[in-house]
Write an enzyme that holds these catalytic residues in place. Structure first.
Site, short mmCIF file in Angstrom:
data_model
loop_
_atom_site.label_atom_id
_atom_site.label_comp_id
_atom_site.label_asym_id
_atom_site.label_seq_id
_atom_site.Cartn_x
_atom_site.Cartn_y
_atom_site.Cartn_z
N ASP A 1 0.85 -1.20 0.00
CA ASP A 1 0.00 0.00 0.00
C ASP A 1 0.88 1.25 0.00
OD1 ASP A 1 -3.26 0.15 1.00
OD2 ASP A 1 -2.13 2.03 0.91
N VAL B 1 1.32 2.27 -6.78
CA VAL B 1 1.08 1.55 -8.05
C VAL B 1 1.20 2.46 -9.27
CG1 VAL B 1 -0.39 -0.19 -6.96
CG2 VAL B 1 -1.46 1.83 -7.98
N SER C 1 -14.94 -2.34 -10.85
CA SER C 1 -16.14 -1.87 -10.14
C SER C 1 -17.33 -2.13 -11.03
CB SER C 1 -16.02 -0.36 -9.88
OG SER C 1 -17.24 0.17 -9.44
N TYR D 1 -14.25 8.39 -12.33
CA TYR D 1 -14.29 7.03 -11.76
C TYR D 1 -14.92 6.08 -12.78
CZ TYR D 1 -14.76 3.36 -8.20
OH TYR D 1 -14.65 2.18 -7.49
N LYS E 1 -12.77 3.10 -14.56
CA LYS E 1 -13.12 1.72 -14.25
C LYS E 1 -13.54 0.95 -15.51
CE LYS E 1 -12.22 1.54 -9.83
NZ LYS E 1 -11.26 0.59 -9.24
N THR F 1 -16.46 0.73 2.92
CA THR F 1 -15.02 0.93 3.13
C THR F 1 -14.78 2.42 3.32
OG1 THR F 1 -14.47 1.36 0.83
CG2 THR F 1 -14.51 -0.96 1.51
N1 LIG Z 1 -15.94 0.53 -1.75
C1 LIG Z 1 -16.70 0.37 -2.82
O1 LIG Z 1 -17.93 0.62 -2.80
C2 LIG Z 1 -16.11 -0.16 -4.10
C3 LIG Z 1 -16.98 -0.59 -5.11
C4 LIG Z 1 -16.44 -1.07 -6.29
C5 LIG Z 1 -15.08 -1.13 -6.48
N2 LIG Z 1 -14.25 -0.68 -5.48
C6 LIG Z 1 -12.81 -0.75 -5.73
O2 LIG Z 1 -12.21 -1.57 -4.75
C7 LIG Z 1 -10.84 -1.21 -4.61
C8 LIG Z 1 -10.51 -1.06 -3.14
O3 LIG Z 1 -11.24 0.05 -2.65
P1 LIG Z 1 -11.81 0.14 -1.16
O4 LIG Z 1 -13.27 0.38 -1.27
O5 LIG Z 1 -11.31 -0.97 -0.35
O6 LIG Z 1 -11.18 1.56 -0.76
P2 LIG Z 1 -10.18 1.99 0.41
O7 LIG Z 1 -10.03 3.45 0.22
O8 LIG Z 1 -10.64 1.45 1.71
O9 LIG Z 1 -8.81 1.23 0.03
C9 LIG Z 1 -8.03 1.63 -1.05
C10 LIG Z 1 -6.59 1.39 -0.66
O10 LIG Z 1 -5.78 1.66 -1.81
C11 LIG Z 1 -4.64 2.37 -1.38
N3 LIG Z 1 -4.11 3.16 -2.50
C12 LIG Z 1 -4.68 4.22 -3.12
N4 LIG Z 1 -3.89 4.68 -4.08
C13 LIG Z 1 -2.77 3.89 -4.08
C14 LIG Z 1 -1.59 3.86 -4.85
N5 LIG Z 1 -1.35 4.79 -5.80
N6 LIG Z 1 -0.69 2.89 -4.60
C15 LIG Z 1 -0.90 1.98 -3.63
N7 LIG Z 1 -1.98 1.97 -2.85
C16 LIG Z 1 -2.92 2.91 -3.08
C17 LIG Z 1 -5.12 3.25 -0.24
O11 LIG Z 1 -4.04 3.69 0.59
C18 LIG Z 1 -6.09 2.31 0.46
O12 LIG Z 1 -5.43 1.55 1.46
C19 LIG Z 1 -10.66 0.07 -5.42
O13 LIG Z 1 -10.08 -0.23 -6.68
C20 LIG Z 1 -12.08 0.57 -5.60
O14 LIG Z 1 -12.22 1.38 -6.73
C21 LIG Z 1 -14.74 -0.22 -4.29
#
Ligand SMILES: NC(=O)c1ccc[n+]([C@@H]2O[C@H](COP(=O)([O-])OP(=O)(O)OC[C@H]3O[C@@H](n4cnc5c(N)ncnc54)[C@H](O)[C@@H]3O)[C@@H](O)[C@H]2O)c1
Length: 272
Positions: free
Chosen positions: A41, A70, A146, A159, A163, A194
């Site tokens: 992370d 990343v 997503s 977004y 995606k 989250t």
């Molecule tokens: N939460 C939702 O409703 C949802 C729905 C669909 C998809 N997603 C996708 O799920 C994935 C995880 O999201 P989440 O909901 O757990 O969010 P979150 O914000 O809890 O976790 C995201 C994590 O990614 C890390 N991060 C961000 N940019 C980064 C980078 N450049 N390099 C390394 N780490 C990085 C952050 O520090 C964080 O720990 C994402 O790709 C998000 O788009 C989430």
């Protein structure tokens, strides 16, 4: 290539592992007996916390924390080199880090950041790790996209578009590398509770359909076992996607109505 996925003896890297879905996935992999899971992370303190908590629970100490951005291709390449040299060949890369930036059409920085993380983050990882997997004729690459990548995100164009690009990339990788023994999955949830969704008032309005990160992690583990491409923790997304493909005009009309319902937007307030 063997069918399915047996975590025993395997090495996994989970980007964005410091919170939310990534954290739940790290825990689920540990629970399924993974040899090593690298919690990678940008927020290294969060990664340390997740790794420490996992190692308190599982006596073989499977978790390690790694600072990784990343967006930086060199940082991703260095992470792959370090893990493969110090732990072993990477069997599973979960390209999960993502951001939700901007409202409406957003500004240029929202677009750059969204495309950098939500698309190029996966591209950087694929370039760094898939060729090795293909040479070994064994590996799994998981893209967390997503439902917004199959449908849309009412609130945020950067977004939705980034995606969609992530889904397109995952499809391309699956088509291109399956014959080399690399399986690719694409995870497309709707709302998940989250840190990403906490401040999102529109999503909070439809929170009845929200899942917990652990639900998504469970679906990903199941998909690994069957090597399924599309992972839909909210099954209704499959139906919405079919409606979109069958009749785009009708689907757009339904989506406009849903957006009006959720945002209570008037036409003049719609452009943000
Ligand atoms: N939460 C939702 O409703 C949802 C729905 C669909 C998809 N997603 C996708 O799920 C994935 C995880 O999201 P989440 O909901 O757990 O969010 P979150 O914000 O809890 O976790 C995201 C994590 O990614 C890390 N991060 C961000 N940019 C980064 C980078 N450049 N390099 C390394 N780490 C990085 C952050 O520090 C964080 O720990 C994402 O790709 C998000 O788009 C989430």
């Amino acid at each position: 290539m063997a069918d399915g996925f047996d975590a025993a003896g395997k090495v996994a890297v989970v980007t964005g592992g410091g919170s939310g879905i990534g954290q739940a996935l790290c825990r689920a992999l540990a629970q399924h007996g993974i040899r090593s899971v690298v919690v990678a992370d940008r927020n290294v303190e969060a990664a340390w916390r997740v790794a420490a908590a996992i190692n308190e629970t599982y006596s073989h100490g499977p978790a390690l924390a790694l600072e990784l951005d990343v967006v930086e291709s060199r940082s991703v390449e260095a992470a792959v080199e370090k893990v493969e040299a110090e732990i072993g060949p990477i069997d599973l890369w979960c390209s999960n880090a993502g951001i939700h930036a901007g409202d409406g059409l957003g500004d240029t920085s929202d677009w750059r950041r969204s495309l950098d993380v939500n698309l190029m983050g996966h591209v950087n990882a694929a370039r760094a790790v898939i060729p090795q997997m293909a040479r070994r004729r064994n590996g799994h690459f998981i893209v967390t996209a997503s439902a917004a990548g199959l449908l849309t995100d009412f609130r945020c164009a950067p977004y939705a578009a980034s995606k969609h690009a992530a889904v397109a990339l995952a499809e391309w990788l699956s088509i291109t590398y399956a014959d080399d023994g690399v399986s690719v999955s694409c995870v497309c949830p709707e709302g998940v509770r989250t840190g990403m969704t906490k401040p999102n008032s529109l999503k909070a309005g439809v929170s009845s359909g929200f899942l917990e990160p652990e639900d998504v992690a469970r679906e990903i583990i199941e998909a690994l076992k069957t090597r399924r491409f599309l992972v839909l923790p909210h099954p209704r997304v499959a139906e919405y996607e079919q409606r979109r493909a069958a009749d785009r005009e009708n689907w757009l009309g339904r989506m406009r109505a849903a957006r009006r319902r959720l945002t209570q937007a008037t036409p003049s307030a719609a452009a943000s």
